[in-house]
Design a protein around this motif. Sequence first.
Motif, mmCIF file in Angstrom:
data_model
loop_
_atom_site.group_PDB
_atom_site.id
_atom_site.type_symbol
_atom_site.label_atom_id
_atom_site.label_comp_id
_atom_site.label_asym_id
_atom_site.label_seq_id
_atom_site.Cartn_x
_atom_site.Cartn_y
_atom_site.Cartn_z
ATOM 1 N N THR A 101 48.900 44.446 92.388
ATOM 2 C CA THR A 101 49.594 45.384 93.011
ATOM 3 C C THR A 101 51.088 45.130 92.960
ATOM 4 O O THR A 101 51.896 45.943 92.694
ATOM 5 N N ALA A 102 51.507 43.796 93.633
ATOM 6 C CA ALA A 102 52.701 43.602 93.460
ATOM 7 C C ALA A 102 53.377 43.530 91.905
ATOM 8 O O ALA A 102 54.720 44.059 92.004
ATOM 9 N N VAL A 103 52.675 42.882 91.356
ATOM 10 C CA VAL A 103 53.064 42.884 89.894
ATOM 11 C C VAL A 103 53.581 44.235 89.410
ATOM 12 O O VAL A 103 54.360 44.653 88.694
ATOM 13 N N ALA A 104 52.245 45.119 89.384
ATOM 14 C CA ALA A 104 52.298 46.513 88.946
ATOM 15 C C ALA A 104 53.407 47.255 89.264
ATOM 16 O O ALA A 104 53.823 48.187 88.716
ATOM 17 N N TYR B 161 58.290 41.951 83.291
ATOM 18 C CA TYR B 161 57.729 41.197 82.057
ATOM 19 C C TYR B 161 56.436 41.576 81.663
ATOM 20 O O TYR B 161 55.965 41.665 80.465
ATOM 21 N N TRP B 162 55.307 41.693 82.838
ATOM 22 C CA TRP B 162 54.114 41.802 82.678
ATOM 23 C C TRP B 162 53.690 43.258 82.888
ATOM 24 O O TRP B 162 52.172 43.413 82.928
ATOM 25 N N GLY B 163 54.301 44.256 82.665
ATOM 26 C CA GLY B 163 53.980 45.554 82.686
ATOM 27 C C GLY B 163 52.800 46.101 81.779
ATOM 28 O O GLY B 163 51.992 46.814 82.139
ATOM 29 N N ASP B 164 52.952 45.337 80.764
ATOM 30 C CA ASP B 164 51.998 45.914 79.462
ATOM 31 C C ASP B 164 50.860 44.994 79.249
ATOM 32 O O ASP B 164 50.106 45.171 78.293
ATOM 33 N N TYR B 165 50.770 43.979 80.145
ATOM 34 C CA TYR B 165 49.722 43.077 79.856
ATOM 35 C C TYR B 165 48.330 43.445 80.409
ATOM 36 O O TYR B 165 48.308 44.245 81.516
ATOM 37 N N VAL C 186 43.271 34.813 87.390
ATOM 38 C CA VAL C 186 43.600 36.091 86.507
ATOM 39 C C VAL C 186 44.060 35.539 85.176
ATOM 40 O O VAL C 186 44.676 34.614 85.159
ATOM 41 N N VAL C 187 43.541 36.033 83.988
ATOM 42 C CA VAL C 187 44.122 35.885 82.895
ATOM 43 C C VAL C 187 44.677 37.160 82.365
ATOM 44 O O VAL C 187 44.122 38.360 82.513
ATOM 45 N N LEU C 188 45.890 37.014 81.786
ATOM 46 C CA LEU C 188 46.753 38.166 81.078
ATOM 47 C C LEU C 188 46.684 38.093 79.940
ATOM 48 O O LEU C 188 46.998 37.101 79.337
ATOM 49 N N TRP C 189 46.347 39.205 79.422
ATOM 50 C CA TRP C 189 46.375 39.366 77.822
ATOM 51 C C TRP C 189 47.189 40.119 77.066
ATOM 52 O O TRP C 189 47.737 41.354 77.756
ATOM 53 N N LYS C 190 47.797 39.942 75.909
ATOM 54 C CA LYS C 190 48.558 40.887 75.301
ATOM 55 C C LYS C 190 48.300 40.573 73.791
ATOM 56 O O LYS C 190 48.305 39.262 73.172
ATOM 57 N N ASP C 191 48.090 41.732 72.974
ATOM 58 C CA ASP C 191 47.815 41.945 71.617
ATOM 59 C C ASP C 191 46.584 40.959 71.311
ATOM 60 O O ASP C 191 46.672 39.950 70.255
#
Length: 309
Positions: free
Chosen positions: A188-191, A240-244, A257-262
């Motif tokens: 929530t904090a990151v988002a 930085y992580w808004g679209d992950y 948590v694992v964050l994914w991009k493309d």
Amino acid sequence: MAQEEDDVSAFEATRPMLLGLAYRILGSRAEAEDAVQDTYLKWQNADRSAIENPGSWLTTLCTRRCIDLLRAARNARVDYVGAWLPEPIHAPTDAPTEVEPSERLSLAASLQTAFLLVLERLTPKERAAYLLHEVFDVSYPEIAATLGIQETTCRKLVSRARANVGQSKVRYITPLHRQEQLLAAFQTAVASGGTEHLSALLSDEIELCADGGGKVSSLLEVLQGKAEVLDFIGRALHAYWGDYAWEATDINGGRGVVLWKDGAAAACVSFAYDEDGAATNIYIVRNPDKLARLGGDGGGGQGGGREAR
């Protein structure tokens, strides 16, 4: 043909324990898999009819190979860019059903990033002896034979390691609901960029470190204290992580948590806690070499202690 099948079966029965031991010694699944593969090749070429206890033989060989790899890795880390963190692995807290509940917790705790970082303070032989005895329940005489030392020396190694690890108070598991609560607040904090709820779940001495290995942009210093950490999360990570894409999962025996991009893993986040359940550390792995296996089956590293007996 039947004998060959039996020999393969004997190795495969020991493989989970070997991989679990190797990962805990090395902090790298890639290097652990190499150590286990090297052990298998020597097993294939050995006179197996002369081996009375395949499990002990394989454990000895794998442990010695891991010690050699650990010494080489530590020399290489002198030039490592920024903070070094263990390679994250998918490792759930639910060990096989034949393992007692208390032992499941011990196995999970011995995979936590905080615990693996404490092991970095130990010499290679201290680390191997401690893990064999305290996690995999191997006897002192067997460990002494594995390391090629006297039993009295082996006991001293384990005693020193136990004192060092015990001072850090890292071998316990925070209740799952508390881990889920922190993970949700972190996301929530990151988002949103708002950190009020997350702040209440952090220790005043919270630290955040990131491992980019010099391969991607990342923090080079460790952030300390709520003010620095919350500012970085609410400002930098929010941007930085808004679209992950987020995938909550079991990482090193705890919720992370694992964050994914493309389609590729871009970051992995795990946590450490104090006795009251407040987060003391946030670990972020960004080094792509350490994230490459998170998209696989994730089975490595857990490894039970029963097979070592």
